[in-house]
Design a protein around this motif. Structure first.
Motif, PDB file in Angstrom:
ATOM      1  N   LYS A  12     -43.025  89.999 -44.561  1.00  0.00           N
ATOM      2  CA  LYS A  12     -42.497  91.360 -44.465  1.00  0.00           C
ATOM      3  C   LYS A  12     -42.625  92.070 -45.807  1.00  0.00           C
ATOM      4  N   ILE A  13     -42.264  91.373 -46.870  1.00  0.00           N
ATOM      5  CA  ILE A  13     -42.373  91.945 -48.218  1.00  0.00           C
ATOM      6  C   ILE A  13     -43.815  92.299 -48.524  1.00  0.00           C
ATOM      7  N   ASP A  14     -44.732  91.399 -48.201  1.00  0.00           N
ATOM      8  CA  ASP A  14     -46.154  91.641 -48.436  1.00  0.00           C
ATOM      9  C   ASP A  14     -46.641  92.866 -47.657  1.00  0.00           C
ATOM     10  N   ALA A  15     -46.210  92.995 -46.420  1.00  0.00           N
ATOM     11  CA  ALA A  15     -46.625  94.141 -45.607  1.00  0.00           C
ATOM     12  C   ALA A  15     -46.137  95.456 -46.214  1.00  0.00           C
ATOM     13  N   VAL A  16     -44.907  95.471 -46.681  1.00  0.00           N
ATOM     14  CA  VAL A  16     -44.358  96.690 -47.288  1.00  0.00           C
ATOM     15  C   VAL A  16     -45.094  97.014 -48.579  1.00  0.00           C
ATOM     16  N   LEU A  17     -45.336  96.010 -49.416  1.00  0.00           N
ATOM     17  CA  LEU A  17     -46.048  96.243 -50.675  1.00  0.00           C
ATOM     18  C   LEU A  17     -47.466  96.756 -50.432  1.00  0.00           C
ATOM     19  N   ARG A  18     -48.150  96.173 -49.449  1.00  0.00           N
ATOM     20  CA  ARG A  18     -49.499  96.648 -49.130  1.00  0.00           C
ATOM     21  C   ARG A  18     -49.468  98.097 -48.656  1.00  0.00           C
ATOM     22  N   GLN A  32     -49.571 103.301 -39.060  1.00  0.00           N
ATOM     23  CA  GLN A  32     -48.775 102.119 -39.425  1.00  0.00           C
ATOM     24  C   GLN A  32     -47.316 102.446 -39.715  1.00  0.00           C
ATOM     25  N   TYR A  33     -46.995 103.705 -39.879  1.00  0.00           N
ATOM     26  CA  TYR A  33     -45.681 104.119 -40.389  1.00  0.00           C
ATOM     27  C   TYR A  33     -44.510 103.553 -39.586  1.00  0.00           C
ATOM     28  N   VAL A  34     -44.488 103.739 -38.299  1.00  0.00           N
ATOM     29  CA  VAL A  34     -43.352 103.299 -37.481  1.00  0.00           C
ATOM     30  C   VAL A  34     -43.175 101.790 -37.571  1.00  0.00           C
ATOM     31  N   ALA A  35     -44.270 101.053 -37.511  1.00  0.00           N
ATOM     32  CA  ALA A  35     -44.200  99.591 -37.584  1.00  0.00           C
ATOM     33  C   ALA A  35     -43.711  99.128 -38.950  1.00  0.00           C
ATOM     34  N   ILE A  36     -44.186  99.763 -40.018  1.00  0.00           N
ATOM     35  CA  ILE A  36     -43.811  99.316 -41.361  1.00  0.00           C
ATOM     36  C   ILE A  36     -42.340  99.634 -41.648  1.00  0.00           C
ATOM     37  N   VAL A  37     -41.838 100.753 -41.133  1.00  0.00           N
ATOM     38  CA  VAL A  37     -40.409 101.063 -41.301  1.00  0.00           C
ATOM     39  C   VAL A  37     -39.568 100.037 -40.551  1.00  0.00           C
ATOM     40  N   ALA A  38     -39.994  99.644 -39.368  1.00  0.00           N
ATOM     41  CA  ALA A  38     -39.271  98.619 -38.601  1.00  0.00           C
ATOM     42  C   ALA A  38     -39.250  97.296 -39.365  1.00  0.00           C
ATOM     43  N   ILE A  39     -40.374  96.932 -39.951  1.00  0.00           N
ATOM     44  CA  ILE A  39     -40.440  95.704 -40.763  1.00  0.00           C
ATOM     45  C   ILE A  39     -39.497  95.823 -41.959  1.00  0.00           C
ATOM     46  N   LYS A  76     -33.350 101.945 -51.234  1.00  0.00           N
ATOM     47  CA  LYS A  76     -33.878 101.921 -49.866  1.00  0.00           C
ATOM     48  C   LYS A  76     -34.311 103.312 -49.431  1.00  0.00           C
ATOM     49  N   GLN A  77     -33.498 104.312 -49.739  1.00  0.00           N
ATOM     50  CA  GLN A  77     -33.810 105.684 -49.344  1.00  0.00           C
ATOM     51  C   GLN A  77     -35.084 106.175 -50.027  1.00  0.00           C
ATOM     52  N   VAL A  78     -35.226 105.875 -51.315  1.00  0.00           N
ATOM     53  CA  VAL A  78     -36.428 106.281 -52.048  1.00  0.00           C
ATOM     54  C   VAL A  78     -37.666 105.649 -51.419  1.00  0.00           C
ATOM     55  N   ILE A  79     -37.589 104.371 -51.102  1.00  0.00           N
ATOM     56  CA  ILE A  79     -38.734 103.676 -50.504  1.00  0.00           C
ATOM     57  C   ILE A  79     -39.080 104.289 -49.148  1.00  0.00           C
ATOM     58  N   LEU A  80     -38.072 104.569 -48.335  1.00  0.00           N
ATOM     59  CA  LEU A  80     -38.324 105.190 -47.034  1.00  0.00           C
ATOM     60  C   LEU A  80     -38.948 106.572 -47.183  1.00  0.00           C
ATOM     61  N   GLU A  81     -38.501 107.333 -48.171  1.00  0.00           N
ATOM     62  CA  GLU A  81     -39.078 108.657 -48.404  1.00  0.00           C
ATOM     63  C   GLU A  81     -40.534 108.558 -48.853  1.00  0.00           C
ATOM     64  N   VAL A  82     -40.840 107.579 -49.688  1.00  0.00           N
ATOM     65  CA  VAL A  82     -42.223 107.385 -50.129  1.00  0.00           C
ATOM     66  C   VAL A  82     -43.090 106.974 -48.939  1.00  0.00           C
ATOM     67  N   MET A  83     -42.587 106.082 -48.101  1.00  0.00           N
ATOM     68  CA  MET A  83     -43.338 105.673 -46.909  1.00  0.00           C
ATOM     69  C   MET A  83     -43.636 106.877 -46.016  1.00  0.00           C
ATOM     70  N   GLN A  84     -42.629 107.710 -45.821  1.00  0.00           N
ATOM     71  CA  GLN A  84     -42.810 108.893 -44.980  1.00  0.00           C
ATOM     72  C   GLN A  84     -43.822 109.845 -45.610  1.00  0.00           C
TER      73      GLN A  84
END
Length: 92
Positions: A12-18, A32-39, A76-84
């Protein structure tokens, strides 16, 4: 008695970092966004702190200082905002 000592969140960590640090086409990031947020949401607290440290290592100095100043919820919020932002910043 047996205690599980292997971290099951490594994948999971690897997937988020990638997702955060590897370049891919914006359309692929969006797909990939929805799946990576779920992970990301399924990572346990200990693994989440490990993820925070790995992310912090890759940041430029100023971003590292800002990220380090956040509490758990803020990180966590910062990471989610960057993902979005990565998912929905398709250049027109």
């Amino acid at each position: 008695m047996y205690y599980q000592t292997q971290n099951n969140d490594d994948e999971k960590i690897d997937a988020v970092l990638r997702y955060l640090f590897q370049y891919e086409k914006p359309e692929l990031k969006q797909a990939q966004y929805v799946a990576i947020v779920a992970i990301f949401e399924k990572i346990d607290i200990a693994a989440m702190y490990f993820l925070f440290s790995l992310i912090c290592e890759r940041l430029p100095q100023r971003a590292k200082m800002l990220f380090s100043g956040e509490d758990y919820r803020g990180k966590k919020q910062v990471i989610l905002e960057v993902m979005q932002n990565l998912a929905y910043s398709v250049e027109s």
